[in-house]
Design a protein around this motif. Structure first.
Motif, PDB file in Angstrom:
ATOM      1  N   GLY A 142       0.792  -1.213   0.000  1.00 33.67           N
ATOM      2  CA  GLY A 142       0.000   0.000   0.000  1.00 33.67           C
ATOM      3  C   GLY A 142       0.830   1.271   0.000  1.00 33.67           C
ATOM      4  O   GLY A 142       0.296   2.354  -0.128  1.00 33.67           O
ATOM      5  N   THR A 143       2.134   1.181   0.160  1.00 35.02           N
ATOM      6  CA  THR A 143       2.994   2.357   0.122  1.00 35.02           C
ATOM      7  C   THR A 143       3.858   2.315  -1.133  1.00 35.02           C
ATOM      8  O   THR A 143       4.121   1.254  -1.686  1.00 35.02           O
ATOM      9  N   ALA A 144       4.294   3.486  -1.553  1.00 33.79           N
ATOM     10  CA  ALA A 144       5.078   3.569  -2.778  1.00 33.79           C
ATOM     11  C   ALA A 144       6.348   2.733  -2.658  1.00 33.79           C
ATOM     12  O   ALA A 144       7.066   2.816  -1.669  1.00 33.79           O
ATOM     13  N   GLN A 145       6.600   1.930  -3.664  1.00 33.95           N
ATOM     14  CA  GLN A 145       7.795   1.090  -3.657  1.00 33.95           C
ATOM     15  C   GLN A 145       8.272   0.930  -5.092  1.00 33.95           C
ATOM     16  O   GLN A 145       7.901  -0.011  -5.768  1.00 33.95           O
ATOM     17  N   ALA A 146       9.044   1.911  -5.567  1.00 35.39           N
ATOM     18  CA  ALA A 146       9.559   1.848  -6.924  1.00 35.39           C
ATOM     19  C   ALA A 146      10.492   0.655  -7.064  1.00 35.39           C
ATOM     20  O   ALA A 146      11.115   0.212  -6.090  1.00 35.39           O
ATOM     21  N   TYR A 147      10.591   0.151  -8.270  1.00 35.07           N
ATOM     22  CA  TYR A 147      11.456  -1.004  -8.496  1.00 35.07           C
ATOM     23  C   TYR A 147      12.901  -0.636  -8.134  1.00 35.07           C
ATOM     24  O   TYR A 147      13.408   0.410  -8.517  1.00 35.07           O
ATOM     25  N   ALA A 148      13.556  -1.498  -7.395  1.00 31.85           N
ATOM     26  CA  ALA A 148      14.900  -1.210  -6.895  1.00 31.85           C
ATOM     27  C   ALA A 148      15.960  -1.645  -7.904  1.00 31.85           C
ATOM     28  O   ALA A 148      16.588  -2.689  -7.756  1.00 31.85           O
ATOM     29  N   TRP A 149      16.148  -0.831  -8.920  1.00 29.61           N
ATOM     30  CA  TRP A 149      17.215  -1.113  -9.884  1.00 29.61           C
ATOM     31  C   TRP A 149      18.550  -1.041  -9.154  1.00 29.61           C
ATOM     32  O   TRP A 149      18.845  -0.056  -8.487  1.00 29.61           O
ATOM     33  N   SER A 150      19.364  -2.051  -9.290  1.00 25.30           N
ATOM     34  CA  SER A 150      20.617  -2.096  -8.532  1.00 25.30           C
ATOM     35  C   SER A 150      21.849  -1.845  -9.392  1.00 25.30           C
ATOM     36  O   SER A 150      22.963  -1.801  -8.870  1.00 25.30           O
ATOM     37  N   ARG A 151      21.649  -1.671 -10.694  1.00 29.45           N
ATOM     38  CA  ARG A 151      22.795  -1.474 -11.585  1.00 29.45           C
ATOM     39  C   ARG A 151      22.316  -0.831 -12.878  1.00 29.45           C
ATOM     40  O   ARG A 151      21.120  -0.826 -13.197  1.00 29.45           O
ATOM     41  N   THR A 152      23.245  -0.283 -13.620  1.00 27.39           N
ATOM     42  CA  THR A 152      22.962   0.177 -14.971  1.00 27.39           C
ATOM     43  C   THR A 152      22.934  -1.042 -15.889  1.00 27.39           C
ATOM     44  O   THR A 152      23.850  -1.871 -15.857  1.00 27.39           O
ATOM     45  N   LEU A 153      21.871  -1.154 -16.684  1.00 26.67           N
ATOM     46  CA  LEU A 153      21.715  -2.301 -17.575  1.00 26.67           C
ATOM     47  C   LEU A 153      22.119  -1.933 -18.996  1.00 26.67           C
ATOM     48  O   LEU A 153      21.738  -0.876 -19.513  1.00 26.67           O
ATOM     49  N   THR A 154      22.875  -2.805 -19.615  1.00 26.81           N
ATOM     50  CA  THR A 154      23.289  -2.608 -21.000  1.00 26.81           C
ATOM     51  C   THR A 154      23.157  -3.926 -21.752  1.00 26.81           C
ATOM     52  O   THR A 154      22.997  -4.992 -21.157  1.00 26.81           O
ATOM     53  N   GLN A 155      23.234  -3.817 -23.069  1.00 26.15           N
ATOM     54  CA  GLN A 155      23.115  -5.014 -23.906  1.00 26.15           C
ATOM     55  C   GLN A 155      24.163  -6.059 -23.497  1.00 26.15           C
ATOM     56  O   GLN A 155      25.326  -5.743 -23.279  1.00 26.15           O
ATOM     57  N   GLY A 156      23.710  -7.294 -23.374  1.00 25.86           N
ATOM     58  CA  GLY A 156      24.571  -8.381 -22.935  1.00 25.86           C
ATOM     59  C   GLY A 156      24.293  -8.809 -21.503  1.00 25.86           C
ATOM     60  O   GLY A 156      24.683  -9.906 -21.098  1.00 25.86           O
ATOM     61  N   ASP A 157      23.605  -7.944 -20.727  1.00 24.85           N
ATOM     62  CA  ASP A 157      23.254  -8.303 -19.356  1.00 24.85           C
ATOM     63  C   ASP A 157      22.111  -9.306 -19.336  1.00 24.85           C
ATOM     64  O   ASP A 157      21.357  -9.447 -20.307  1.00 24.85           O
ATOM     65  N   SER A 158      21.953  -9.973 -18.203  1.00 22.40           N
ATOM     66  CA  SER A 158      20.834 -10.900 -18.030  1.00 22.40           C
ATOM     67  C   SER A 158      20.429 -10.904 -16.564  1.00 22.40           C
ATOM     68  O   SER A 158      21.182 -10.478 -15.689  1.00 22.40           O
ATOM     69  N   GLY A 159      19.223 -11.362 -16.307  1.00 23.00           N
ATOM     70  CA  GLY A 159      18.758 -11.455 -14.932  1.00 23.00           C
ATOM     71  C   GLY A 159      17.323 -11.000 -14.765  1.00 23.00           C
ATOM     72  O   GLY A 159      16.656 -10.584 -15.728  1.00 23.00           O
ATOM     73  N   ALA A 160      16.836 -11.067 -13.531  1.00 19.06           N
ATOM     74  CA  ALA A 160      15.459 -10.690 -13.222  1.00 19.06           C
ATOM     75  C   ALA A 160      15.205  -9.214 -13.508  1.00 19.06           C
ATOM     76  O   ALA A 160      14.099  -8.824 -13.903  1.00 19.06           O
TER      77      ALA A 160
END
Length: 249
Positions: A33-51
């Motif tokens: 019920g409270t604001a919870q923006a997605y917690a991006w933990s890194r800069t993503l670039t082509q070639g990366d993978s994961g959730a």
């Protein structure tokens, strides 16, 4: 094929009433019920993978193409050329440097499209709930799977809305239970039963224009624009064949 059934828009009536029950996990997100923006933990670039790449792909899936074609962003957790191209289109649309790199500025724009209950900036769960029961139960999939499909549809609709010049979109029919779908004469295996479809009305915009813009948003199912609404769905995400009733226009 979607039924021509239309319902009174319930955005004002039901806005937020389903949010209280939406505290279920969808992949890497937990909606509270409270604001919870997605917690991006890194800069993503082509070639990366994961959730986090999977979440990125969900959010930019509506930027699948520049022109009409059977193009979609694969939701597979691998940051390939198709994802990079979709990111660049998203960045251009939102006034960012179109470098295909998903750093803090791009992540901020992505999070700005997220409401605290997991819906998106311009679409609410209430708009997609079954018009008979007001829930996401009784379809072809579990409630959590249906809501995840609805969430993914919302992000594609955010892209469609942007491409239509930020014109408000009314969702007349989203998810349908099996019982409700039968009552209104919907197709036995309607994409509405899976939460991956929506019947739309865009006041002041011709359905043909909506259809044409939807051709660039990764929607693999488009009903003819000659009816009183525009049906869109993502049937290819369920392993079905593409179906654009009026072809490519």
């Amino acid at each position: 094929m979607a039924s021509s059934f239309r319902s009174v828009d319930r955005r004002t009536v039901l806005r937020g009433t389903l949010a209280a029950g939406a505290g279920i996990a969808f992949g890497p997100l937990l909606f509270r019920g409270t604001a919870q923006a997605y917690a991006w933990s890194r800069t993503l670039t082509q070639g990366d993978s994961g959730a986090d790449v999977t979440e990125l792909q969900i959010r930019v899936a509506g930027w699948a193409a520049d022109s009409a074609g059977h193009s979609r962003v694969g939701i597979d957790g691998d940051f390939g050329p198709g994802t990079a191209a979709a990111v660049r289109r998203f960045q251009t649309a939102y006034g960012l440097a179109a470098d295909g790199s998903v750093g803090p500025l791009t992540q901020g724009k992505l999070n700005a499209l997220e409401q605290s209950d997991g819906s998106t900036a311009h679409f609410d769960w209430s708009e997609f709930a079954d018009r008979s029961s007001g829930t996401f139960d009784g379809g072809k999939l579990s409630v959590s799977a249906v809501k995840e499909n609805v969430r993914r549809c919302m992000y594609k609709l955010e892209a469609l809305r942007k491409k239509l010049g930020d014109k408000p979109i009314t969702v007349n029919s989203g998810f349908r239970s099996i019982a409700h779908n039968a009552d209104i004469g919907g197709a036995a295996d309607s994409m509405h039963l899976y939460g991956t479809a929506a019947d739309l009305d865009v006041p002041g915009v011709a359905n043909k224009t909506v259809y044409q813009k939807a051709e660039t948003c990764g929607f693999s199912g488009l009903e003819t624009y000659s009816t009183d609404h525009q049906h869109v769905d993502s049937r290819a995400d369920l392993g079905r064949d593409w179906w654009w009733e009026d072809g490519t226009i």
